[in-house]
Enzyme design. Structure first.
Site, PDB file in Angstrom:
ATOM      1  N   ASP A  13       0.811  -1.230   0.000  1.00  0.00           N
ATOM      2  CA  ASP A  13       0.000   0.000   0.000  1.00  0.00           C
ATOM      3  C   ASP A  13       0.842   1.276   0.000  1.00  0.00           C
ATOM      4  O   ASP A  13       0.351   2.340   0.396  1.00  0.00           O
ATOM      5  CB  ASP A  13      -0.961   0.033   1.203  1.00  0.00           C
ATOM      6  CG  ASP A  13      -1.923  -1.143   1.211  1.00  0.00           C
ATOM      7  OD1 ASP A  13      -2.613  -1.344   0.196  1.00  0.00           O
ATOM      8  OD2 ASP A  13      -1.965  -1.875   2.218  1.00  0.00           O
ATOM      9  N   HIS A  43      -3.535  -2.038  -6.471  1.00  0.00           N
ATOM     10  CA  HIS A  43      -2.725  -0.885  -6.846  1.00  0.00           C
ATOM     11  C   HIS A  43      -3.630   0.170  -7.473  1.00  0.00           C
ATOM     12  O   HIS A  43      -4.086   0.017  -8.602  1.00  0.00           O
ATOM     13  CB  HIS A  43      -1.627  -1.320  -7.822  1.00  0.00           C
ATOM     14  CG  HIS A  43      -0.708  -2.362  -7.259  1.00  0.00           C
ATOM     15  ND1 HIS A  43       0.238  -2.999  -8.015  1.00  0.00           N
ATOM     16  CD2 HIS A  43      -0.597  -2.874  -6.007  1.00  0.00           C
ATOM     17  CE1 HIS A  43       0.898  -3.858  -7.254  1.00  0.00           C
ATOM     18  NE2 HIS A  43       0.400  -3.800  -6.029  1.00  0.00           N
TER      19      HIS A  43
END
Length: 417
Positions: A13, A43
Site C-alpha cells: 500500500d 494498486h
C-alpha cells in the site's frame, strides 16, 4: 534501455500503482511485467479526470495502453481477472484482454483454493495470520505439495484440466470438509471463457519483449511481508523482493549474451510512503492510533482486518533495503504529510533488525515476538522529508508524489546501477 523494477519497501500500500502509472506515462514502455502475487494486489490509479481502477492482475500501466505480462511467478485467478477486465471496460479501456499475455507455467487459482484459504483463516480465530481471503497463498501451498497443481497452460487441454480441478476439490474437501464452491463443470465453463479471451505464451515470449524495449516490473505486496524475510507468520506466500524479477532478467541476460545482443540495464526502485502503514495482523512498531490521515482507497476488510497507520519506520525500511541487496533509487509518495507525522530512526529495544536465517521460520517467529515488544526509541519531525528519507535509507529519491492523480511533485533523472 533501462528496465525498472518497482518494489514496495514496507507492508504494501505504499503507492506502487501510482508510481508504475507515472513511469508508463513518461516514455515508451514495452510492457509492465508482474512478477509475484496475484489477485490480492490492490494498486490504485486515479486519472486527472476522476477515473479510478484498483489494479490487481492487470498492470498499473493499462490506462496508458501499456500491455501487461503475467510471468510464471504470478498466481492467476481467471474469475477475478474477468471481473477486473469488466471494470476496466467501464472506465475507458475497451478491450483489456488485448493488452494481456500470461505465461503458461503460472499457477491457476481456483474457487476451492479461495474457500480453503477462508476456512483456515476463520479457524485461527484470534491468531489469524492476516489474509486477503483470495486463495493466493493456498494455491502456492497446494502446488508445493502436489506436482499436478493446475497451471494456466492446462486450460488448453480440458480433459487434463478437469482431472486437476477434481483433484484440488477432493483433496481440499477431504482435509477441510465440504467447501462452498460451484461444481467442477461450472468452474470449467468460466475457465474456458478465460482461455478464449487471453493470450497464453511460453517462456520464450518474455525475452523477446525485454529486448524490444524498456519494461517496468511491477511488484505486489511489500518486502516486510516477504515469505522468507517478513515477520512470520504474518506474511504472504510470495517473494516480494527484487529476486523474481531479477531471475527473469537473468534468463534474458544469459540468452542475450549467447546471441551477442543486449538485454538492457536494470534500475531497482524502492517505494515508501512518508508514513508506514499495515493491513491487519502483525507488528507495526511505529503504530500511532492518534494519527488521523485521509485514506480514500484503504480501509478495514473482512479478511485483512484494520488498516493501521504509523510514523515513518526507518529501521524496518532499512531492513527491507538490506534484504533486497540494496536499491538504486527511491520513490516517495504522500509528500503532503501533516505535521503530526515523524520519522522513527531507532527502536528502544532492538539496535538492528537481523537479516540472518531467512529460511528459518522459527527464527523469524522469534523476531516477530521481539518486534511486538519493541517501541519507538528516537524520532523527529524532519524539515525536509525527501532529504531525511534519503539519509535514512541511503539512496536518492528520484520520484515524489503528493496526490493520487496529476503530475508528480518531482521526477528526477533515474539513477542506474
Amino acid at each position: 534501455m533501462t528496465h525498472t523494477i518497482v518494489v514496495d519497501l514496507g507492508y504494501g500500500d505504499a503507492g506502487k500503482g501510482r508510481v508504475v502509472d507515472l513511469l508508463c506515462e513518461e516514455s515508451d514502455v514495452e510492457a509492465v511485467v508482474r512478477f509475484n502475487g496475484g489477485a490480492q494486489a490492490a494498486h490504485n490509479v486515479v486519472l486527472p479526470d476522476g477515473r479510478h481502477h484498483t489494479f490487481a492482475q492487470f498492470g498499473a500501466g493499462t490506462f496508458r495502453g501499456v500491455p501487461t505480462h503475467l510471468s510464471r511467478f504470478v498466481v492467476v485467478d481467471p474469475l477475478a481477472l474477468a471481473a477486473e477486465a469488466a471494470h476496466l471496460v467501464t472506465v475507458g479501456v475497451p478491450d483489456p484482454f488485448a493488452l494481456l499475455t500470461i505465461d503458461e507455467d503460472a499457477l491457476l487459482a481456483t474457487p476451492w483454493h479461495r474457500a480453503a484459504n477462508r476456512v483456515r483463516e476463520r479457524r485461527r480465530g484470534a491468531d489469524r495470520h492476516g489474509s486477503c481471503g483470495l486463495g493466493v497463498g493456498e494455491t502456492a501451498a497446494y502446488a508445493l505439495a502436489h506436482p499436478d497443481a493446475p497451471r494456466v497452460g492446462d486450460v488448453r487441454d480440458p480433459g487434463r484440466l478437469r482431472q486437476r480441478l477434481v483433484a484440488v476439490r477432493d483433496r481440499l474437501s477431504e482435509e477441510l470438509g465440504a467447501l462452498p464452491v460451484p461444481d467442477v463443470d461450472a468452474v470449467l465453463t468460466v475457465i474456458t471463457a478465460f482461455r478464449d479471451a487471453v493470450r497464453i505464451v511460453d517462456r520464450g515470449y518474455l525475452p523477446d519483449v525485454l529486448r524490444r524495449g524498456r519494461c517496468v516490473f511491477e511488484g505486489a505486496q511489500g518486502v516486510l511481508l516477504d515469505e522468507w524475510y517478513g515477520w512470520h507468520p504474518h506474511t504472504t506466500w510470495s517473494t516480494t523482493t527484487f529476486a523474481n524479477a531479477e531471475a527473469l532478467l537473468a534468463e534474458v541476460g544469459g540468452l542475450a549474451e549467447a546471441e551477442g545482443s543486449s538485454a538492457g540495464a536494470v534500475e531497482r526502485l524502492g517505494v515508501v510512503r512518508t508514513y508506514t502503514t499495515r493491513h491487519g495482523a502483525g507488528p507495526l512498531v511505529t503504530e500511532d492510533p492518534s494519527l488521523r490521515l485521509p485514506e480514500p482507497h484503504n480501509g478495514a476488510g473482512e479478511w485483512q482486518g484494520a488498516f493501521r497507520l504509523g510514523h515513518f519506520d526507518a529501521p524496518a525500511h532499512r531492513y527491507a533495503v538490506e534484504v533486497c541487496g540494496g536499491v538504486d533509487a527511491l520513490a516517495v509518495t504522500h509528500l503532503d504529510v501533516p505535521p503530526s507525522v515523524e520519522i522513527c530512526t531507532s527502536y528502544s529495544a532492538i539496535s538492528h533488525i537481523p537479516v540472518e536465517s531467512p529460511g528459518d521460520l522459527q527464527a523469524r517467529e522469534r523476531l516477530t515476538a521481539a518486534l511486538r515488544r519493541a517501541t519507538v526509541g528516537q524520532s523527529h519531525r524532519p524539515s525536509d522529508w525527501v532529504l531525511s528519507i534519503e539519509e535514512a535509507l541511503g539512496a536518492p529519491v528520484i520520484l515524489g508524489t503528493d496526490a493520487p492523480s496529476g503530475a508528480p511533485v518531482f521526477h528526477r533523472t533515474a539513477v542506474t546501477a
